[in-house]
Structure formats: structure tokens, C-alpha cells
Design a protein around this motif. Structure first.
Motif, PDB file in Angstrom:
ATOM      1  N   PRO A  36       0.818  -1.291   0.015  1.00 56.98           N
ATOM      2  CA  PRO A  36      -0.013  -0.048  -0.268  1.00 56.98           C
ATOM      3  C   PRO A  36       0.741   1.343   0.141  1.00 56.98           C
ATOM      4  CG  PRO A  36       0.149  -0.977   2.068  1.00 56.98           C
ATOM      5  CD  PRO A  36       0.759  -1.733   1.313  1.00 56.98           C
ATOM      6  N   SER A  37       0.302   2.379  -0.390  1.00 55.74           N
ATOM      7  CA  SER A  37       0.896   3.661  -0.406  1.00 55.74           C
ATOM      8  C   SER A  37       1.030   4.219   0.777  1.00 55.74           C
ATOM      9  CB  SER A  37       0.114   4.536  -1.472  1.00 55.74           C
ATOM     10  OG  SER A  37      -1.103   4.772  -1.326  1.00 55.74           O
ATOM     11  N   ALA A  38       0.086   3.863   1.846  1.00 52.33           N
ATOM     12  CA  ALA A  38       0.284   4.431   3.129  1.00 52.33           C
ATOM     13  C   ALA A  38       0.902   3.271   4.132  1.00 52.33           C
ATOM     14  CB  ALA A  38      -1.265   4.737   3.451  1.00 52.33           C
ATOM     15  N   SER A  39       1.232   3.915   5.292  1.00 58.24           N
ATOM     16  CA  SER A  39       1.761   2.924   6.279  1.00 58.24           C
ATOM     17  C   SER A  39       0.642   1.831   6.753  1.00 58.24           C
ATOM     18  CB  SER A  39       2.012   3.900   7.472  1.00 58.24           C
ATOM     19  OG  SER A  39       2.374   2.996   8.547  1.00 58.24           O
ATOM     20  N   LEU A  40       1.148   0.854   6.671  1.00 60.02           N
ATOM     21  CA  LEU A  40       0.376  -0.436   7.179  1.00 60.02           C
ATOM     22  C   LEU A  40      -0.358  -0.017   8.546  1.00 60.02           C
ATOM     23  CD1 LEU A  40       1.836  -3.536   6.421  1.00 60.02           C
ATOM     24  CD2 LEU A  40      -0.002  -2.962   5.481  1.00 60.02           C
ATOM     25  N   PHE A  41       0.575   0.841   9.453  1.00 61.06           N
ATOM     26  CA  PHE A  41      -0.107   1.017  10.767  1.00 61.06           C
ATOM     27  C   PHE A  41      -1.145   2.084  10.634  1.00 61.06           C
ATOM     28  CE2 PHE A  41       3.219  -0.714  13.054  1.00 61.06           C
ATOM     29  CZ  PHE A  41       4.524  -0.805  12.487  1.00 61.06           C
ATOM     30  N   SER A  42      -1.383   2.525   9.581  1.00 61.96           N
ATOM     31  CA  SER A  42      -2.521   3.314   9.294  1.00 61.96           C
ATOM     32  C   SER A  42      -3.988   2.823   8.846  1.00 61.96           C
ATOM     33  CB  SER A  42      -2.466   4.646   8.688  1.00 61.96           C
ATOM     34  OG  SER A  42      -2.104   4.385   7.292  1.00 61.96           O
ATOM     35  N   ILE A  43      -3.547   1.457   8.387  1.00 64.40           N
ATOM     36  CA  ILE A  43      -4.683   0.640   7.982  1.00 64.40           C
ATOM     37  C   ILE A  43      -5.159  -0.293   8.939  1.00 64.40           C
ATOM     38  CG2 ILE A  43      -5.215  -1.072   5.868  1.00 64.40           C
ATOM     39  CD1 ILE A  43      -2.859   0.332   4.246  1.00 64.40           C
ATOM     40  N   LYS A  44      -6.554  -0.221   8.970  1.00 64.92           N
ATOM     41  CA  LYS A  44      -7.429  -1.090  10.042  1.00 64.92           C
ATOM     42  C   LYS A  44      -7.168  -2.531   9.396  1.00 64.92           C
ATOM     43  CE  LYS A  44     -11.648  -2.067  12.211  1.00 64.92           C
ATOM     44  NZ  LYS A  44     -13.166  -1.418  12.158  1.00 64.92           N
ATOM     45  N   ALA A  45      -7.552  -2.897   8.294  1.00 66.03           N
ATOM     46  CA  ALA A  45      -7.420  -4.070   7.626  1.00 66.03           C
ATOM     47  C   ALA A  45      -7.006  -4.189   6.344  1.00 66.03           C
ATOM     48  CB  ALA A  45      -8.929  -4.908   7.723  1.00 66.03           C
ATOM     49  N   MET A  46      -6.476  -5.388   6.011  1.00 69.01           N
ATOM     50  CA  MET A  46      -5.710  -5.739   4.678  1.00 69.01           C
ATOM     51  C   MET A  46      -6.298  -7.015   4.108  1.00 69.01           C
ATOM     52  SD  MET A  46      -3.786  -3.351   3.435  1.00 69.01           S
ATOM     53  CE  MET A  46      -2.909  -4.174   2.012  1.00 69.01           C
ATOM     54  N   GLY A  47      -6.945  -7.205   3.147  1.00 71.52           N
ATOM     55  CA  GLY A  47      -7.356  -8.566   2.666  1.00 71.52           C
ATOM     56  C   GLY A  47      -6.804  -8.701   1.342  1.00 71.52           C
ATOM     57  N   TRP A  48      -7.165 -10.278   0.834  1.00 73.15           N
ATOM     58  CA  TRP A  48      -7.118 -10.619  -0.192  1.00 73.15           C
ATOM     59  C   TRP A  48      -8.437 -11.044  -0.732  1.00 73.15           C
ATOM     60  CZ3 TRP A  48      -3.383  -9.866  -3.710  1.00 73.15           C
ATOM     61  CH2 TRP A  48      -2.110  -9.619  -3.337  1.00 73.15           C
ATOM     62  N   TYR A  49      -8.991 -10.830  -1.915  1.00 73.22           N
ATOM     63  CA  TYR A  49     -10.158 -11.264  -2.543  1.00 73.22           C
ATOM     64  C   TYR A  49     -10.015 -12.131  -3.822  1.00 73.22           C
ATOM     65  CZ  TYR A  49     -12.549  -8.846   1.255  1.00 73.22           C
ATOM     66  OH  TYR A  49     -12.964  -8.123   2.610  1.00 73.22           O
ATOM     67  N   ARG A  50     -10.823 -12.767  -4.561  1.00 68.77           N
ATOM     68  CA  ARG A  50     -10.701 -13.310  -5.678  1.00 68.77           C
ATOM     69  C   ARG A  50     -12.135 -13.244  -6.289  1.00 68.77           C
ATOM     70  NH1 ARG A  50      -9.101 -19.600  -4.091  1.00 68.77           N
ATOM     71  NH2 ARG A  50     -11.108 -20.207  -3.294  1.00 68.77           N
ATOM     72  N   GLN A  51     -11.971 -13.347  -7.672  1.00 65.51           N
ATOM     73  CA  GLN A  51     -13.099 -13.530  -8.492  1.00 65.51           C
ATOM     74  C   GLN A  51     -12.610 -14.454  -9.622  1.00 65.51           C
ATOM     75  OE1 GLN A  51     -14.846  -9.934  -9.830  1.00 65.51           O
ATOM     76  NE2 GLN A  51     -16.584 -10.704 -10.118  1.00 65.51           N
ATOM     77  N   ALA A  52     -13.453 -15.458  -9.663  1.00 69.36           N
ATOM     78  CA  ALA A  52     -13.264 -16.409 -10.760  1.00 69.36           C
ATOM     79  C   ALA A  52     -14.312 -16.217 -11.825  1.00 69.36           C
ATOM     80  CB  ALA A  52     -13.647 -17.874 -10.224  1.00 69.36           C
ATOM     81  N   PRO A  53     -14.123 -16.583 -13.159  1.00 72.99           N
ATOM     82  CA  PRO A  53     -15.050 -16.388 -14.339  1.00 72.99           C
ATOM     83  C   PRO A  53     -16.529 -16.694 -13.961  1.00 72.99           C
ATOM     84  CG  PRO A  53     -13.062 -17.281 -15.162  1.00 72.99           C
ATOM     85  CD  PRO A  53     -12.932 -17.442 -13.661  1.00 72.99           C
ATOM     86  N   GLY A  54     -17.374 -15.816 -13.981  1.00 70.87           N
ATOM     87  CA  GLY A  54     -18.612 -16.027 -13.774  1.00 70.87           C
ATOM     88  C   GLY A  54     -19.194 -16.155 -12.575  1.00 70.87           C
ATOM     89  N   LYS A  55     -18.141 -15.686 -11.320  1.00 76.93           N
ATOM     90  CA  LYS A  55     -18.529 -15.840 -10.001  1.00 76.93           C
ATOM     91  C   LYS A  55     -18.528 -14.582  -9.371  1.00 76.93           C
ATOM     92  CE  LYS A  55     -17.353 -20.709  -9.440  1.00 76.93           C
ATOM     93  NZ  LYS A  55     -16.759 -21.807  -8.609  1.00 76.93           N
ATOM     94  N   GLN A  56     -18.992 -14.435  -8.064  1.00 76.62           N
ATOM     95  CA  GLN A  56     -18.941 -13.218  -7.378  1.00 76.62           C
ATOM     96  C   GLN A  56     -17.489 -12.968  -6.695  1.00 76.62           C
ATOM     97  OE1 GLN A  56     -22.551 -13.149  -4.515  1.00 76.62           O
ATOM     98  NE2 GLN A  56     -23.466 -11.815  -6.240  1.00 76.62           N
TER      99      GLN A  56
END
Length: 115
Positions: free
Chosen positions: A24-44
Motif C-alpha cells: 500500500p502507498s500508506a503505512s500499514l499502521f494506518s490501515i485497519k485491515a488488509m485482505g485478499w479477495y478473488r473473483q473467478a469467471p462467472g462468479k462473485q
């Protein structure tokens, strides 16, 4: 505004491993949560893994025991280590940061797992 730079996607064989990075361009200390998401074809888009500022983590049932999310404060980077990959893990993976109640998304990185 927080910009997120993702890297590490690519092609892997079933059973293999990949590691995704999100800086991230901001310090991790200022970020409440970091997450990974994914989207497969045809899915949410779905949550894969989440790490809270205090260090607590949360995983989708489908990746528990295979994926690990971690944060390196010194490098200001969050990682997603993906092991024992399956073809159904194929998707575009997005990094998300939540800071002061606002969500910021990366552009996504493609992960393709061949059988």
C-alpha cells in the motif's frame, strides 16, 4: 487515497505454490485491515483472507490450511502464501485496504492453476 500495488500472480500447477504481494502507498499502521479477495469467471468476488492491524487473521473455509496471509511492517507489505494450489483457485486476486472506513482496491493479479 491509498494505492495498492499487487504482484506475484502467474501460472502454477496443481499442488504448487505462489506468493502474492500487496504494497500500500500508506503505512500499514494506518490501515485497519488488509485482505485478499478473488473473483473467478462467472462468479462473485469472495474473501480469501484478511489480516487486521492487531494481527488477527480470517480465512475462507476453502483455503484454510493451504493459504497464509501475513504482513511485514518493515517492508510495508502484505503477503498471501498459497500452497497446495488447486485448479479451483484460478481467479483474479485483488488486494483490499480498509483505512478510516474507506475501502481501496488494487487492480488485481491473475492466478491460473493447471491440473
Amino acid at each position: 487515497q491509498v494505492q495498492l500495488v499487487e504482484s506475484g500472480g502467474g501460472l502454477a500447477q496443481a499442488g504448487g505454490s505462489l506468493r502474492l504481494s500487496c504494497a500500500p502507498s500508506a503505512s500499514l499502521f494506518s490501515i485497519k485491515a488488509m485482505g485478499w479477495y478473488r473473483q473467478a469467471p462467472g462468479k462473485q468476488r469472495e474473501l480469501v483472507a484478511l489480516v487486521i492491524r492487531g494481527g488477527d487473521t480470517n480465512y475462507a473455509d476453502s483455503v484454510k490450511g493451504r493459504f497464509t496471509i501475513s504482513r511485514d511492517n518493515a517492508k510495508n507489505t502484505v503477503y498471501l502464501q498459497m500452497n497446495s494450489l488447486k485448479p479451483e483457485d484460478t481467479a483474479i486476486y485483488y488486494c483490499k485496504a480498509t483505512r478510516y472506513g474507506i475501502e481501496f482496491w488494487g487492480e488485481g493479479t491473475l492466478v491460473t492453476v493447471s491440473s
